[in-house]
Design a protein around this motif. Structure first.
Motif, PDB file in Angstrom:
ATOM      1  N   ILE A 195       2.066  -9.236   1.364  1.00 37.01           N
ATOM      2  CA  ILE A 195       1.245  -7.612   1.171  1.00 37.01           C
ATOM      3  C   ILE A 195       2.171  -6.839   0.196  1.00 37.01           C
ATOM      4  O   ILE A 195       1.344  -5.803  -0.065  1.00 37.01           O
ATOM      5  CB  ILE A 195       1.000  -6.995   2.597  1.00 37.01           C
ATOM      6  N   ARG A 199       4.951  -1.539   0.271  1.00 44.34           N
ATOM      7  CA  ARG A 199       4.450  -1.046   1.720  1.00 44.34           C
ATOM      8  C   ARG A 199       5.386  -1.061   2.726  1.00 44.34           C
ATOM      9  O   ARG A 199       4.969  -1.154   4.042  1.00 44.34           O
ATOM     10  CB  ARG A 199       3.000  -1.811   2.174  1.00 44.34           C
ATOM     11  N   PRO A 312      -5.422  -5.525  -3.298  1.00 45.06           N
ATOM     12  CA  PRO A 312      -6.904  -4.995  -2.661  1.00 45.06           C
ATOM     13  C   PRO A 312      -7.754  -4.695  -3.647  1.00 45.06           C
ATOM     14  O   PRO A 312      -7.895  -4.786  -4.817  1.00 45.06           O
ATOM     15  CB  PRO A 312      -6.199  -3.459  -2.277  1.00 45.06           C
ATOM     16  N   TRP A 341      -6.230 -11.799   6.254  1.00 45.28           N
ATOM     17  CA  TRP A 341      -6.025 -10.538   5.293  1.00 45.28           C
ATOM     18  C   TRP A 341      -7.174 -10.305   4.307  1.00 45.28           C
ATOM     19  O   TRP A 341      -7.535  -9.354   3.715  1.00 45.28           O
ATOM     20  CB  TRP A 341      -4.749 -10.742   4.443  1.00 45.28           C
ATOM     21  N   LEU A 345      -8.709  -6.769   4.035  1.00 45.22           N
ATOM     22  CA  LEU A 345      -9.043  -5.945   2.675  1.00 45.22           C
ATOM     23  C   LEU A 345     -10.283  -5.371   2.416  1.00 45.22           C
ATOM     24  O   LEU A 345     -10.656  -4.338   1.816  1.00 45.22           O
ATOM     25  CB  LEU A 345      -8.590  -7.061   1.516  1.00 45.22           C
ATOM     26  N   PHE A 352      -6.392  -0.974   4.917  1.00 41.24           N
ATOM     27  CA  PHE A 352      -6.910  -1.028   3.574  1.00 41.24           C
ATOM     28  C   PHE A 352      -8.180  -0.349   3.679  1.00 41.24           C
ATOM     29  O   PHE A 352      -9.121  -0.907   3.972  1.00 41.24           O
ATOM     30  CB  PHE A 352      -6.866  -2.449   3.250  1.00 41.24           C
ATOM     31  N   THR A 353      -8.295   0.634   2.732  1.00 37.41           N
ATOM     32  CA  THR A 353      -9.395   1.642   2.838  1.00 37.41           C
ATOM     33  C   THR A 353     -10.189   1.592   1.510  1.00 37.41           C
ATOM     34  O   THR A 353     -10.788   2.555   1.144  1.00 37.41           O
ATOM     35  CB  THR A 353      -9.308   3.005   3.361  1.00 37.41           C
ATOM     36  N   GLU A 354      -9.703   0.769   0.792  1.00 34.67           N
ATOM     37  CA  GLU A 354     -10.497   0.858  -0.679  1.00 34.67           C
ATOM     38  C   GLU A 354     -11.841   0.519  -0.715  1.00 34.67           C
ATOM     39  O   GLU A 354     -12.617   1.023  -1.809  1.00 34.67           O
ATOM     40  CB  GLU A 354      -9.804   0.012  -1.516  1.00 34.67           C
TER      41      GLU A 354
END
Length: 467
Positions: A195, A199, A312, A341, A345, A352-354
């Protein structure tokens, strides 16, 4: 005289005479009906062929706006002919494609004649037929795609090259060069997923302190082994399920070779690799703060067994293609790592808020999709301490299927690709994982892999038939 009178009033032959008079128009009427029915059937088949030609030409126009209507007509006609098949004796008289750049609408008009079977006897050897097909580029819906790609040792060499080429083609098909509205993410996976070391301080991540472990390691004392009559022999070893030639010392009467042993220290550090939480949180995308993701320590001297860092989801096409180009292989296969994962994503929820949330995508009629590609069966599994150094393939398969169901339950389209997979059980598992049988691809070679990614790319494009 009486006989003559009876002859004049007799009607016994009237039915036969009337039948003889009417049989011709009756047969013609029946023939007209058959010709009309056949013409309708041909029109339907030509409509499908026209739709295929229209979509092919429209997609080509979207990729290259400089294409003229004449060039697009050639593309449309090629796909029209390929899809119309044997629909009888059809004479195509006109075939016109038009793309309105201002409205982004395309039309394909086809006229022709179908040879009749019966009506020719009354002077009508052909029935006229016309087909109009239309398509438009609808207002782009939100589209988010994550590629979960097997980057294990078995993908070495030409297979990795094929994967990179195929994945880049998919990205090229769905992402625009400028003003891009499509988001794409990347999850290279092996035994674990990386990751990214940046992070390390995240609240949802539990990174252990650097450590070391000692092991009594022994190596063959080669001079002593040779003196004892031992010799190196070539045997078959396996890495990620792939056999390769390796050397082993073998001695007379099956005796072990002489060894030199020493206590060796192995310092370990965190290089961005993560394992998984206990079941069911190894399946579910939730509760990260109260149940943190375990970091996995690796030996810095050789870099561990994690593949490249995840990407991401982003609208940056250049970055995505660059990250695909830099993929490298290492380690064993644990498919649930890639699926978990990919789900994290694309969910739009922490960590992960993209992306957009499920609720937001539903409101916008948007599309979320995951593309899973692997070239073999699971060879690793959770060990019980957060890492994936165990080898229970059945448990790994069970978790794979659970993750697939979890992903699909959230409305995510799941495509699966088996690349040169020969294990029937793994093929069946990937088929069951896919959203539908049409979303599963059994790619036997590099050409089929490219075709699979190409078809997925086409499925994700935003053209819709309007007529």
């Amino acid at each position: 005289m009486k006989a003559l009178n009876r002859f004049g009033t007799a009607d016994a032959g009237n039915v036969a005479m009337m039948f003889g008079i009417l049989i011709v128009p009756l047969l013609i009427a029946a023939g007209v009906g058959l010709d009309m029915m056949r013409t309708g059937q041909v029109r339907g088949e030509l409509q499908e062929a026209a739709d295929a030609g229209l979509l092919a030409a429209s997609r080509a126009k979207l990729k290259d706006d400089s294409l003229s209507d004449a060039a697009l007509t050639v593309i449309a006609r090629k796909h029209f002919d390929a899809n119309k098949g044997a629909v009888g004796e059809v004479l195509i008289e006109t075939f016109d494609f038009n793309f309105n750049t201002a409205t982004k609408k395309a039309t394909l008009t086809t006229t022709g004649k179908v040879r009749t079977a019966i009506m020719g006897v009354v002077g009508k050897p052909y029935m006229e037929i016309d087909v109009v097909s239309g398509a438009e580029v609808v207002k782009p819906r939100a589209l988010e795609v994550v590629l979960a790609l097997d980057n294990t040792t078995s993908m070495s060499g030409a297979k990795l090259v094929s994967l990179k080429d195929s994945a880049r083609e998919l990205v090229e098909a769905i992402m625009a060069d400028t003003d891009n509205k499509v988001k794409v993410g990347l999850v290279p996976f092996g035994r674990h997923v990386q990751i990214g070391m940046s992070r390390a301080g995240e609240a949802w991540l539990d990174v252990p302190a650097d450590s070391s472990w000692d092991q009594n390691e022994c190596n063959v004392d080669e001079p002593a082994a040779a003196a004892a009559g031992c010799a190196e022999q070539t045997i078959t070893c396996h890495d990620d399920g792939v056999p390769y030639a390796c050397e082993e010392w073998q001695c007379p009467a099956g005796a072990p070779p002489p060894y030199n042993c020493a206590l060796v220290s192995h310092p370990t550090t965190w290089l961005g690799c993560v394992g998984s939480r206990p079941h069911p949180l190894n399946i579910e995308d939730r509760d990260y703060l109260s149940n943190r993701i375990p970091g996995v320590l690796n030996e810095a001297i050789w870099g561990g067994d994690c593949p490249n860092e995840i990407t991401p989801i982003t609208t940056n096409k250049v970055d995505v293609k660059s990250d695909i180009a830099n993929l490298s292989v290492r380690g064993e296969t644990y498919i649930p790592s890639g699926l978990f994962w990919a789900q994290a994503l694309i969910s739009g929820e922490a960590p992960f808020t993209e992306g957009k949330t499920y609720a937001a995508m539903t409101e916008e009629s948007g599309v979320k999709a995951i593309v899973l590609m692997t070239d073999g069966e699971n060879t690793a599994s959770p060990s019980g301490s957060g890492d994936h150094y165990a080898t229970d393939a059945d448990e790994a398969d069970d978790y794979t299927l659970e993750l697939c169901e979890e992903i699909k339950s959230n409305g995510i389209i799941l495509y699966t690709i088996a690349f040169e997979v020969t294990d029937a059980a793994t093929q069946a598992m990937l088929d069951a994982c896919a959203t539908s049988s049409d979303a599963y691809f059994n790619a036997a070679d590099a050409s089929a892999l490219l075709e699979a990614f190409g078809e997925i790319g086409s499925n994700l494009q935003e053209l819709a038939l309007t007529q």
